[in-house]
Each structure stands twice: as C-alpha cells, then as structure tokens.
Design an enzyme around this catalytic site. Structure first.
Site, short mmCIF file in Angstrom:
data_model
loop_
_atom_site.label_atom_id
_atom_site.label_comp_id
_atom_site.label_asym_id
_atom_site.label_seq_id
_atom_site.Cartn_x
_atom_site.Cartn_y
_atom_site.Cartn_z
N SER A 32 0.94 -1.12 -0.02
CA SER A 32 -0.09 -0.02 0.16
C SER A 32 0.74 1.29 0.09
O SER A 32 0.24 2.10 -0.29
CB SER A 32 -0.95 -0.15 1.23
OG SER A 32 -0.10 0.06 2.33
N ASP A 323 -4.21 7.89 7.20
CA ASP A 323 -5.09 7.03 8.12
C ASP A 323 -4.00 6.32 9.16
O ASP A 323 -2.96 6.65 9.33
CB ASP A 323 -5.59 6.07 7.31
CG ASP A 323 -4.88 5.03 6.64
OD1 ASP A 323 -3.75 5.02 6.88
OD2 ASP A 323 -5.30 4.48 5.41
N HIS A 326 -1.05 5.03 7.18
CA HIS A 326 -0.35 5.42 5.76
C HIS A 326 -0.17 7.03 6.01
O HIS A 326 -1.18 7.63 6.44
CB HIS A 326 -1.38 5.20 4.76
CG HIS A 326 -1.48 3.83 4.44
ND1 HIS A 326 -2.82 3.13 4.76
CD2 HIS A 326 -0.66 2.83 3.88
CE1 HIS A 326 -2.59 2.01 4.74
NE2 HIS A 326 -1.49 1.66 4.12
#
Ligand SMILES: *[C@@H]1O[C@H](CO)[C@@H](O)[C@H](O)[C@H]1NC(C)=O
Length: 348
Positions: A32, A323, A326
């Site tokens: 990610s 978040d 991240h």
C-alpha cells in the site's frame, strides 16, 4: 571564453539534459505504500477507492491510493520527467499506451511472504511478477521487440514492501512466530526478496530502487496499542525496522556485485520519516501521533469511509499520517524529496 558563450553552452546543456531523460518508464512493485489502485478490482476488504481517500489528489477523486493524494512513485515519476502519476496495471481505465511509460503492480496488504498476502486476500508478490510478465508481452506487441526490450532494460524499478510481513503477519499470527525467531524471519524475507529481484533481473530489469522500512512502531495503529507507554512509538517494531534496513543495505550491495550490469540503490525512508515524527512542528505539522481520518487511532480502508464517520480532519497537511497506517500526501512528498537527489544522480 566570453560570458555570452558560456551562457549559451549552459543553456544548451540544460536543454540537452532536459530532453535526454534516461529513464523511459517507472515500474512499481510492492504494497500500500506504492499501490495506485490495483486492489480496486480484487476481492479484498483492503480498499481505498472511496472518499475521503484521494480528497487532495489532482482530480479530487479517490483512486485506490492509500492517501489523501499522491504516493511516492507518482512524485518520483514526475521528477524523472515522466507522467505525474503512475497508473495501476489492473485499472481498466488505462491501456498499454499508458503503461509504456509507467505501471504499478503493487497491492496494498501484500508482503514478501505468501502467507502475508493471504491475510487480507491481496495480490501475492509472485503474482505481481506474473502480471509483469503479461505486461512485457503486451509491451512487445505495442512497441515491437527491440523498443520494448529497451524500455524493460532502462526502466526504473521501484520496490517497496515488508512492513506487512512484520505487522500483519509475524506479530499478528502465530504461524511464522512458531517457525522463526525474528532474526530468522528477517533472513527468510531477504531470501524471498533475493529470488524476486533475480526474476526481474532475468527478465531484463537492471535499474532498481529498493525501499527500506519506515519507523513502523510509530504508525498510529501501533501507537494506539502502546497503552503502557502513553501511546508512544513501539520501540520493539522500530528496532526491527532498523535491523532489517541494515540487512537490506548489505543485501543491496551484495546484489550489485553479484549481478552484472545491475544498478540498485537502497532508498531508506526511515531517518527522514523518524525526524518528521519526532519534530512535526519543524515541517509544519500539528499532529504526528494520530491520523487525519476518523479518530486517527485505528481507522483505515472502509473504516475511513466518509459515510462511516464525520471525524476526519479538514486539513490533512497538518497531519503526518492520513489513516492509521499510511502517510499523508505531504509526508510522501517530503520523504521523496529527501530520497530524490540520490535517485536522480544515479539514474538520470
Ligand atoms: C508462493 O506461492 C506460489 C504459488 O503457489 C509458489 O509458486 C511459490 O513457490 C510460493 N513461494 C514460497 C516461498 O513458498
């Protein structure tokens, strides 16, 4: 030499270097930290193609990037004079014409270890390599063999993963912990990484930036569990990241001597990232311990969805993290700016 002549020479030199970019494409593998939307089309709960993700992206649209805006490969591609964003290979909005100058095979939640990608049912690293093989066939169809081989050889390959192997796998499930000490697990991951690089090398890839681990004990999700230490960074995880990064640095230098024609650099985000987290005010942030989305402690993916909560912060630039897992676009940009001089001087 007259000053005018000097000026002309400088101008010519600038034009020459601007138009002779040596990197024809940026090709991305990982998790990610670099996924630009591949998880949108697979069956997993780990997605980010809804608001507020992408809120500060070029178009203001969610893309499947785990951020409010761009992720590092986008900034790197742009710095090399290529597209300002790197499209996801599985995104049906793009074709081989787009992918010829940059493509992303990354999948949020994946790791070096097959059992890491199983946790959230995402694309395992071996499958990213399979997709890359399919891409090469399409590229040969599109550009012809000679030109395609040149792109594959001269492209810059960005590799960024590993955090999930430790946090989502080793420290969450007993399977690997029963099998390996943490040092043995690190060495196991390095063996997998070596095989992965050798496969890409075998297919013609020569220019690599291998990304180190972030200070993963400082991710808001991990801090939220550190109740006994006043929600501070989890030292144990940061020490593992530092140890693994040291091994990665040696790994990169070994590969450079073992594989003829290979140029790989170790891009280590840890020092600058840790500096940002420990001195957020210096970089214009107001919060480094909690994320912008939701309560800032545990939300990511669907839990960040606008419809699920109304706590999300109005200005993500005040936050190091977007978040619970991240960084914000701003943090991604600062980290890339820090790594760019070495990337540009090596590959441009
Ligand atoms: C991971 O899974 C793939 C597909 O099943 C398999 O080919 C590969 O050998 C596995 N890798 C390891 C290290 O077990």
């Amino acid at each position: 030499m007259s000053r005018l002549l000097l000026l002309l020479l400088l101008l010519l030199f600038t034009i020459f270097t601007l138009t002779s970019a040596k990197i024809p494409a940026v090709i991305v593998f990982g998790d990610s930290s670099v996924d630009s939307g591949n998880n949108n089309v697979i069956k997993t709960l780990l997605k980010s193609n809804f608001r507020p993700y992408g809120r500060d992206f070029l178009t203001g649209q969610p893309t499947g990037r785990f951020s409010n805006g761009k992720v590092p490969p986008d900034f790197i591609s742009e710095a090399f004079g290529l597209k300002p964003t790197v499209p996801a290979y599985l995104d049906p909005a793009f074709t081989i014409a787009d992918f010829a100058t940059g493509v992303c095979f990354a999948s949020a939640g994946t790791g070096f270890d097959n059992s890491t990608s199983d946790v959230l049912n995402v694309i395992p690293l071996w499958k990213e390599v399979e997709l890359f093989k399919e891409y090469q066939r399409k590229l040969r169809g599109y550009l012809g063999n000679e030109k395609a081989n040149e792109v594959i050889k001269e492209a810059l390959y960005l590799v960024s993963l590993g955090t999930n192997d430790f946090l989502e796998n080793y420290y969450t499930f007993p399977h690997r912990r029963l099998q390996f000490s943490i040092q043995q697990f690190e060495d196991f991951l390095l063996d997998l990484a070596r095989n992965f690089i050798k496969q890409l090398y075998h297919d013609g890839a020569r220019k690599f930036s291998f990304t180190g681990l972030p200070p993963m004990g400082c991710l808001p999700l991990e801090r939220a569990t550190n109740v006994m230490s006043n929600f501070d960074c989890v030292d144990k995880y940061n020490l593992v990241a530092l140890e693994f990064n040291n091994k990665l640095e040696a790994f990169v230098s070994d590969l450079n001597t073992q594989l003829p024609g290979l140029t790989m650099i170790f891009s280590n985000p840890y020092p600058i990232f840790y500096q940002i987290i420990t001195n957020p005010y210096l970089f214009g942030y107001e919060e480094a311990g909690k994320a912008c989305c939701g309560t800032g402690t545990f939300e990511m993916s669907y839990l960040c969805n606008d419809q699920e909560n109304s706590f999300t912060c109005p200005d993500a630039n005040k936050y190091v993290f977007w978040d619970a897992f991240h960084p914000t676009q701003k943090t991604n940009q600062i980290i890339v700016n820090h790594l760019l001089p070495s990337l540009l001087s090596t590959f441009n």
